[in-house]
Design an enzyme around this catalytic site. Structure first.
Site, PDB file in Angstrom:
ATOM      1  N   GLY A 183     -11.587 -48.435 -18.372  1.00  0.00           N
ATOM      2  CA  GLY A 183     -12.035 -49.805 -18.134  1.00  0.00           C
ATOM      3  C   GLY A 183     -10.901 -50.791 -17.948  1.00  0.00           C
ATOM      4  N   ASN A 186     -20.965 -42.418 -16.081  1.00  0.00           N
ATOM      5  CA  ASN A 186     -21.361 -42.906 -17.400  1.00  0.00           C
ATOM      6  C   ASN A 186     -21.718 -44.379 -17.242  1.00  0.00           C
ATOM      7  OD1 ASN A 186     -21.543 -43.770 -20.032  1.00  0.00           O
ATOM      8  ND2 ASN A 186     -19.385 -43.432 -20.539  1.00  0.00           N
ATOM      9  N   TRP A 187     -23.012 -44.653 -17.250  1.00  0.00           N
ATOM     10  CA  TRP A 187     -23.466 -46.021 -16.992  1.00  0.00           C
ATOM     11  C   TRP A 187     -23.303 -46.927 -18.212  1.00  0.00           C
ATOM     12  CZ3 TRP A 187     -28.638 -44.734 -13.913  1.00  0.00           C
ATOM     13  CH2 TRP A 187     -28.278 -44.156 -12.681  1.00  0.00           C
ATOM     14  N   GLU A 223      -9.872 -38.295 -21.295  1.00  0.00           N
ATOM     15  CA  GLU A 223      -9.952 -39.739 -21.018  1.00  0.00           C
ATOM     16  C   GLU A 223      -8.909 -40.470 -21.857  1.00  0.00           C
ATOM     17  OE1 GLU A 223     -13.973 -40.885 -19.227  1.00  0.00           O
ATOM     18  OE2 GLU A 223     -14.177 -41.051 -21.396  1.00  0.00           O
ATOM     19  N   GLY A 253     -16.833 -44.485 -15.224  1.00  0.00           N
ATOM     20  CA  GLY A 253     -17.565 -45.562 -15.876  1.00  0.00           C
ATOM     21  C   GLY A 253     -17.920 -46.658 -14.878  1.00  0.00           C
ATOM     22  N   GLY A 254     -17.084 -47.698 -14.831  1.00  0.00           N
ATOM     23  CA  GLY A 254     -17.371 -48.886 -14.024  1.00  0.00           C
ATOM     24  C   GLY A 254     -17.770 -48.581 -12.585  1.00  0.00           C
ATOM     25  N   SER A 274     -10.719 -45.309 -15.216  1.00  0.00           N
ATOM     26  CA  SER A 274     -10.436 -46.094 -14.000  1.00  0.00           C
ATOM     27  C   SER A 274     -10.390 -45.242 -12.731  1.00  0.00           C
ATOM     28  CB  SER A 274      -9.135 -46.896 -14.164  1.00  0.00           C
ATOM     29  OG  SER A 274      -9.273 -47.816 -15.243  1.00  0.00           O
TER      30      SER A 274
HETATM   31  P1  PGA Z   1     -14.007 -46.389 -16.474  1.00  0.00           P
HETATM   32  O1  PGA Z   1     -14.679 -45.631 -17.732  1.00  0.00           O
HETATM   33  O2  PGA Z   1     -14.199 -45.486 -15.281  1.00  0.00           O
HETATM   34  O3  PGA Z   1     -14.740 -47.670 -16.365  1.00  0.00           O
HETATM   35  O4  PGA Z   1     -12.557 -46.552 -16.813  1.00  0.00           O
HETATM   36  C1  PGA Z   1     -14.552 -44.247 -17.883  1.00  0.00           C
HETATM   37  C2  PGA Z   1     -15.309 -43.808 -19.113  1.00  0.00           C
HETATM   38  O5  PGA Z   1     -15.375 -44.548 -20.083  1.00  0.00           O
HETATM   39  O6  PGA Z   1     -15.867 -42.686 -19.126  1.00  0.00           O
END
Ligand code: PGA
Length: 260
Positions: A174, A10-11, A168, A235-236, A214
């Site tokens: 994040g 997920n960018w 999630e 995400g990140g 994360s």
């Molecule tokens: P993250 O985000 O990997 O940066 O924690 C995950 C997400 O929001 O899908």
């Protein structure tokens, strides 16, 4: 029943068309001969065409990050699933916690968006998960019950089986604090039990549940070898090819090792 690993990036609101196309090319080059898992990336809407163009014939999927519940109309700034599909998306993320917290997507709207995804010919990646205060108050199961029953309650069994759920925990997104593999497995097992209680058995057997929050190469192996963890929503660590590919490699290697 073995469910195929599904890792999605997920960018979020990063990478305009040029940068997104560059990352797509790097992923395509590295994953060209991949047949072991499903991979999707979710660029910002304006970057979707550039990414789709680069990922043609790669087997990699492109996802929208959100969609409007209606197919067209006077909804300035919104993107309908039909346009995402036309642009080449096969999946769409629905009910991400950032949508729920920052844009006011409540369970009822999330349910509409899940239906809109199917109407448009897209497969929803439906996000659920509790906040830290909900977890600390012992409300994890109640929160999951509520989110699942509203968003999935009205689905036919064959549609339900085609949903990907992303568990999630909001406190892990994040923050660098991932759920432990045991915490993830516990929530995933609860979700699978919920599915067993509400749909014919094949839905719980087939539906893939990703963990998100994360995820990185160093924790992917332990998370992705839990029996009810079928993938990751990243995400990140999906914004750099090396990080994202590291998660895929770690997940595949750990799964191979755990089966031998
Ligand atoms: P993250 O985000 O990997 O940066 O924690 C995950 C997400 O929001 O899908």
């Amino acid at each position: 029943m073995a469910r195929r690993l599904f890792i999605a990036g997920n960018w979020k609101m990063n990478l305009g068309p040029a940068q997104a196309a560059g990352l797509a090319l790097e992923l395509k080059a590295a994953l060209a001969s991949n047949t072991a898992l499903d991979v999707a990336v979710a660029p910002v809407a304006v970057s979707i065409p550039a990414v789709v163009a680069k990922l043609k014939h790669s087997g990699l999927h492109v996802a929208g990050q959100d969609l409007h519940a209606e197919a067209s109309g006077a909804f300035t700034g919104a993107v309908p699933g039909e346009h995402l599909r036309e642009a080449g998306c096969t999946y769409v993320i629905v009910g991400h916690s950032e949508r729920r917290q920052l844009f006011g997507d409540d369970d009822a709207l999330v349910a509409k968006k899940v239906k809109a995804a199917f109407r448009a010919g897209l497969l929803p990646i439906l996000c659920v998960g509790e906040t830290l205060s909900q977890r600390q108050a012992g409300q994890l199961e109640a929160v999951l019950d509520q989110q699942l029953s509203v968003a999935m309650g009205g689905l036919a069994a064959d549609q339900a089986a085609a949903v990907t759920l992303a568990y999630e925990p909001v406190w892990a997104i994040g923050t660098g604090h991932n759920a432990t593999p045991e915490q993830a497995q516990e929530a995933h097992a609860y979700i699978r039990g919920w599915l067993r209680g509400h749909f014919p058995a094949f839905v719980a057997d087939q539906l893939r549940i990703q963990y998100g929050g994360s995820v990185k190469a160093s924790n992917a192996g332990a998370l992705l070898t839990q029996p009810d963890v079928d993938g990751a929503l990243v995400g990140g660590a999906s914004l750099k090819a090396a990080d994202f590919l590291g998660i895929i490699e770690a997940g595949l290697a750990a799964r191979r090792a755990s089966r031998s």
